[in-house]
Design a protein around this motif. Structure first.
Motif, mmCIF file in Angstrom:
data_model
loop_
_atom_site.group_PDB
_atom_site.id
_atom_site.type_symbol
_atom_site.label_atom_id
_atom_site.label_comp_id
_atom_site.label_asym_id
_atom_site.label_seq_id
_atom_site.Cartn_x
_atom_site.Cartn_y
_atom_site.Cartn_z
ATOM 1 N N ASN A 10 1.280 5.319 11.411
ATOM 2 C CA ASN A 10 1.797 6.528 10.767
ATOM 3 C C ASN A 10 3.312 6.530 10.692
ATOM 4 O OD1 ASN A 10 -0.352 8.137 9.833
ATOM 5 N ND2 ASN A 10 -0.850 8.813 11.905
ATOM 6 N N ARG A 11 3.940 5.974 11.699
ATOM 7 C CA ARG A 11 5.401 5.936 11.711
ATOM 8 C C ARG A 11 5.951 4.891 10.754
ATOM 9 N NH1 ARG A 11 6.594 6.365 18.264
ATOM 10 N NH2 ARG A 11 6.017 8.574 18.487
ATOM 11 N N LEU A 12 5.226 3.800 10.586
ATOM 12 C CA LEU A 12 5.729 2.680 9.777
ATOM 13 C C LEU A 12 5.317 2.770 8.310
ATOM 14 C CD1 LEU A 12 5.115 -0.341 12.200
ATOM 15 C CD2 LEU A 12 7.244 0.910 11.809
ATOM 16 N N LYS A 13 4.321 3.586 7.997
ATOM 17 C CA LYS A 13 3.832 3.644 6.617
ATOM 18 C C LYS A 13 4.883 4.247 5.690
ATOM 19 C CE LYS A 13 1.433 8.099 7.105
ATOM 20 N NZ LYS A 13 2.350 8.913 6.337
ATOM 21 N N PRO A 14 4.817 3.921 4.404
ATOM 22 C CA PRO A 14 5.750 4.511 3.439
ATOM 23 C C PRO A 14 5.668 6.033 3.444
ATOM 24 C CG PRO A 14 4.509 2.709 2.438
ATOM 25 C CD PRO A 14 3.879 2.983 3.774
ATOM 26 N N SER B 270 5.085 7.889 -1.912
ATOM 27 C CA SER B 270 5.754 6.639 -2.281
ATOM 28 C C SER B 270 4.792 5.465 -2.140
ATOM 29 C CB SER B 270 6.990 6.400 -1.412
ATOM 30 O OG SER B 270 6.610 6.200 -0.056
ATOM 31 N N GLY B 271 5.172 4.349 -2.747
ATOM 32 C CA GLY B 271 4.343 3.158 -2.693
ATOM 33 C C GLY B 271 5.122 1.941 -3.138
ATOM 34 N N PRO B 272 4.454 0.810 -3.309
ATOM 35 C CA PRO B 272 5.139 -0.433 -3.666
ATOM 36 C C PRO B 272 5.781 -0.364 -5.047
ATOM 37 C CG PRO B 272 2.762 -0.706 -3.807
ATOM 38 C CD PRO B 272 2.998 0.622 -3.176
ATOM 39 N N SER B 273 6.862 -1.088 -5.212
ATOM 40 C CA SER B 273 7.600 -1.076 -6.478
ATOM 41 C C SER B 273 6.864 -1.868 -7.549
ATOM 42 C CB SER B 273 8.988 -1.682 -6.274
ATOM 43 O OG SER B 273 8.882 -3.066 -5.987
ATOM 44 N N ALA B 274 7.278 -1.662 -8.787
ATOM 45 C CA ALA B 274 6.669 -2.375 -9.913
ATOM 46 C C ALA B 274 6.876 -3.877 -9.784
ATOM 47 C CB ALA B 274 7.258 -1.863 -11.224
ATOM 48 N N GLU B 275 8.021 -4.288 -9.270
ATOM 49 C CA GLU B 275 8.305 -5.713 -9.123
ATOM 50 C C GLU B 275 7.384 -6.347 -8.088
ATOM 51 O OE1 GLU B 275 9.764 -9.420 -9.665
ATOM 52 O OE2 GLU B 275 10.080 -7.634 -10.908
ATOM 53 N N MET C 30 0.840 -1.194 0.000
ATOM 54 C CA MET C 30 0.000 0.000 0.000
ATOM 55 C C MET C 30 0.873 1.241 0.000
ATOM 56 S SD MET C 30 -3.055 -1.016 2.666
ATOM 57 C CE MET C 30 -3.961 0.500 2.334
ATOM 58 N N SER C 31 0.349 2.303 -0.579
ATOM 59 C CA SER C 31 1.055 3.581 -0.596
ATOM 60 C C SER C 31 0.894 4.282 0.746
ATOM 61 C CB SER C 31 0.515 4.480 -1.709
ATOM 62 O OG SER C 31 -0.789 4.919 -1.389
ATOM 63 N N GLY C 32 1.763 5.265 0.980
ATOM 64 C CA GLY C 32 1.644 6.052 2.194
ATOM 65 C C GLY C 32 0.324 6.779 2.274
ATOM 66 N N GLY C 33 -0.177 7.254 1.134
ATOM 67 C CA GLY C 33 -1.438 7.975 1.111
ATOM 68 C C GLY C 33 -2.623 7.108 1.495
ATOM 69 N N SER C 34 -2.631 5.847 1.051
ATOM 70 C CA SER C 34 -3.741 4.946 1.380
ATOM 71 C C SER C 34 -3.812 4.687 2.876
ATOM 72 C CB SER C 34 -3.581 3.625 0.628
ATOM 73 O OG SER C 34 -3.668 3.815 -0.760
ATOM 74 N N LEU C 35 -2.666 4.440 3.488
ATOM 75 C CA LEU C 35 -2.654 4.192 4.930
ATOM 76 C C LEU C 35 -3.004 5.453 5.711
ATOM 77 C CD1 LEU C 35 0.465 1.863 5.168
ATOM 78 C CD2 LEU C 35 -1.899 1.241 5.666
ATOM 79 N N SER C 36 -2.558 6.609 5.224
ATOM 80 C CA SER C 36 -2.912 7.874 5.881
ATOM 81 C C SER C 36 -4.414 8.085 5.871
ATOM 82 C CB SER C 36 -2.212 9.042 5.192
ATOM 83 O OG SER C 36 -0.815 9.010 5.412
ATOM 84 N N SER C 37 -5.066 7.702 4.780
ATOM 85 C CA SER C 37 -6.513 7.861 4.679
ATOM 86 C C SER C 37 -7.231 7.027 5.728
ATOM 87 C CB SER C 37 -6.990 7.471 3.279
ATOM 88 O OG SER C 37 -6.514 8.384 2.315
ATOM 89 N N VAL C 38 -6.802 5.779 5.911
ATOM 90 C CA VAL C 38 -7.423 4.906 6.914
ATOM 91 C C VAL C 38 -7.302 5.531 8.297
ATOM 92 C CG1 VAL C 38 -7.288 2.664 8.051
ATOM 93 C CG2 VAL C 38 -7.035 2.808 5.570
ATOM 94 N N VAL C 39 -6.103 6.004 8.636
ATOM 95 C CA VAL C 39 -5.860 6.587 9.957
ATOM 96 C C VAL C 39 -6.662 7.872 10.143
ATOM 97 C CG1 VAL C 39 -4.110 7.627 11.446
ATOM 98 C CG2 VAL C 39 -3.589 5.518 10.195
#
Length: 418
Positions: free
Chosen positions: A307-311, A315-320, A183-192
């Motif tokens: 919040n501390r552990l999220k990307p 940023s977010g997961p790599s293409a691989e 998950m991207s940092g933005g997605s996790l921020s939204s949940v929180v």
């Protein structure tokens, strides 16, 4: 209804964010040369860097303008008046989304975003739906992985059931399976942020009718009961379990039924969504872990840890990592006549890229709806869309089969299984 010169066909806000960068890349690769577009965000230097990448991606494509903008502190009126469609990729929407919705609703500007924040969407409906209708603005939240596929598969099934069987669908049960590896940092921020603002009640005791257009509609529809320990076995779909994303998707589908009348017209229509399971025990385990996760979100120390552990932001997961991701939805429609109809929605590939495809397809349909406006002497477009049925805060299914066909052309397998 006011009319403004529309300098830009589309503006992408938060363009250097993780999801928005993918949207910009799809725009650059697919927009035709006559399209005038803008990338906007807070960091001008990052925008210039993105612009250079977009030029290399498609040297023959339309080059976007760039604009530094802060959606919290800047006046967005001029941007809204000069743009046909705004794509808002600045989240969390609970924190940053309201000024953009307000500007679009007040100035007749089409709008899409990638929100999964159902309580915030409800707030925007209560505050801005009537204003958007007055100014003929089409406002479509939740255009991404949640909740476009759910709304579209319900639309397709309801339409085809009516054509094949001559009756309205009474019930749609959907099995929503997503394999996502990061998950991207933005997605996790939204949940929180949603839990910080609204708590967890909407997750523990969801009301699938909360986005319906009136108190009367909400009160006339009682939420369906949750199966024992979250497990259900459907004769076609097999073992099904509690889905974390289902409450928001169910609310979007039910809103599609009432103000838009774009899905089923049966007065007691029910849409239920689950995730796939291989057995009763696995379904129970998924249910228990889902509820435990929601209860953990209620603890501020846990949200602080997330919040501390999220990307990092942007940023977010790599293409691989995302190469093997997949979205597979199978849904069955049933009527009072006992007949059934099944449809599937399948996309193989990165989920955030799938969201970019959804956003791009939605923009293309909205721009088609803007065709026929008057062109002024400066080369800009004046005038506004005048279809009242496409005004207000709506859902992805209002874009109908043109949206579906563009997704199919982009690689989504989306069919009724007759």
């Amino acid at each position: 209804m006011r009319s403004y010169t529309r300098q830009y066909d589309v503006a992408l806000l938060g363009a250097t964010g993780f999801t928005a960068t993918l949207v910009a890349q799809v725009f650059a690769a697919t927009l035709t040369s006559e399209i005038r577009w803008l990338i906007a965000g807070r960091n001008y230097d990052k925008l210039r860097g993105l612009l250079e990448k977009l030029r290399k991606l498609n040297p023959e494509g339309p080059v976007p303008d760039i604009q530094s903008i802060d959606v919290v502190n800047d006046n967005l009126t001029e941007l809204a008046r000069s743009t046909k469609v705004i794509v808002n990729a600045i989240g969390p929407y609970t924190r940053y989304g309201r000024p953009v919705v307000e500007a679009c609703a007040a100035n007749g500007t089409s709008y899409v975003d990638f929100s999964t924040e159902t309580p915030w969407i409800e707030e925007m409906i209560l505050i801005y739906h009537d204003l958007a209708r007055e100014n003929h603005a089409t406002i479509i939240p939740a255009i991404g992985n949640s909740s476009s596929p759910s709304a579209l598969i319900a639309l397709l099934l309801a339409d085809q059931y009516r054509i094949l069987h001559g009756n309205d669908v009474r019930e749609i049960v959907s099995c929503y399976g997503m394999k996502i590896n990061g998950m991207s940092g933005g997605s996790l921020s939204s949940v929180v942020d949603v839990v910080d603002t609204y708590g967890i009640r909407h997750l523990l005791s969801p009301n699938p009718y909360r986005l319906c257009p009136s108190k009367e509609t909400k009160l006339s529809q009682t939420p369906t009961s949750i199966p024992f320990l979250g497990h259900i076995k459907d004769p076609i779909l097999g073992h099904l379990a509690t889905s974390f994303t289902a409450p928001g998707n169910e609310a979007i589908v039910n809103r599609s039924q009432h103000p838009q009348q774009s899905i089923a017209q049966h007065p007691s229509f029910i849409y239920k969504e689950y995730m796939p399971a291989t057995s009763t025990l696995q379904a129970i385990a998924i249910h228990m872990l889902t509820k435990l996760g929601i209860l953990m979100l209620a603890l501020r120390p846990f949200r602080t840890l997330l919040n501390r552990l999220k990307p990092a932001s942007g940023s977010g997961p790599s293409a691989e990592i995302t190469r093997t991701e997949k979205l597979a939805i199978t849904a069955v429609a049933r009527g009072e006549d006992g007949k059934e109809l099944v449809a599937e929605y399948i996309y193989n590939g990165p989920m955030y890229y799938h969201t970019a495809i959804l956003g791009t397809a939605a923009v293309a349909v909205l721009l088609e709806l803007w065709r026929g406006t008057d062109r002024d002497d400066s080369g800009g477009d004046a005038g506004q869309r005048r279809d009242p049925d496409m005004s207000g805060i709506l859902t992805p299914s209002c874009l109908g089969m043109p949206f579906v066909e563009r997704l199919r052309a982009a690689g989504v397998k989306f069919d009724v299984l007759v």
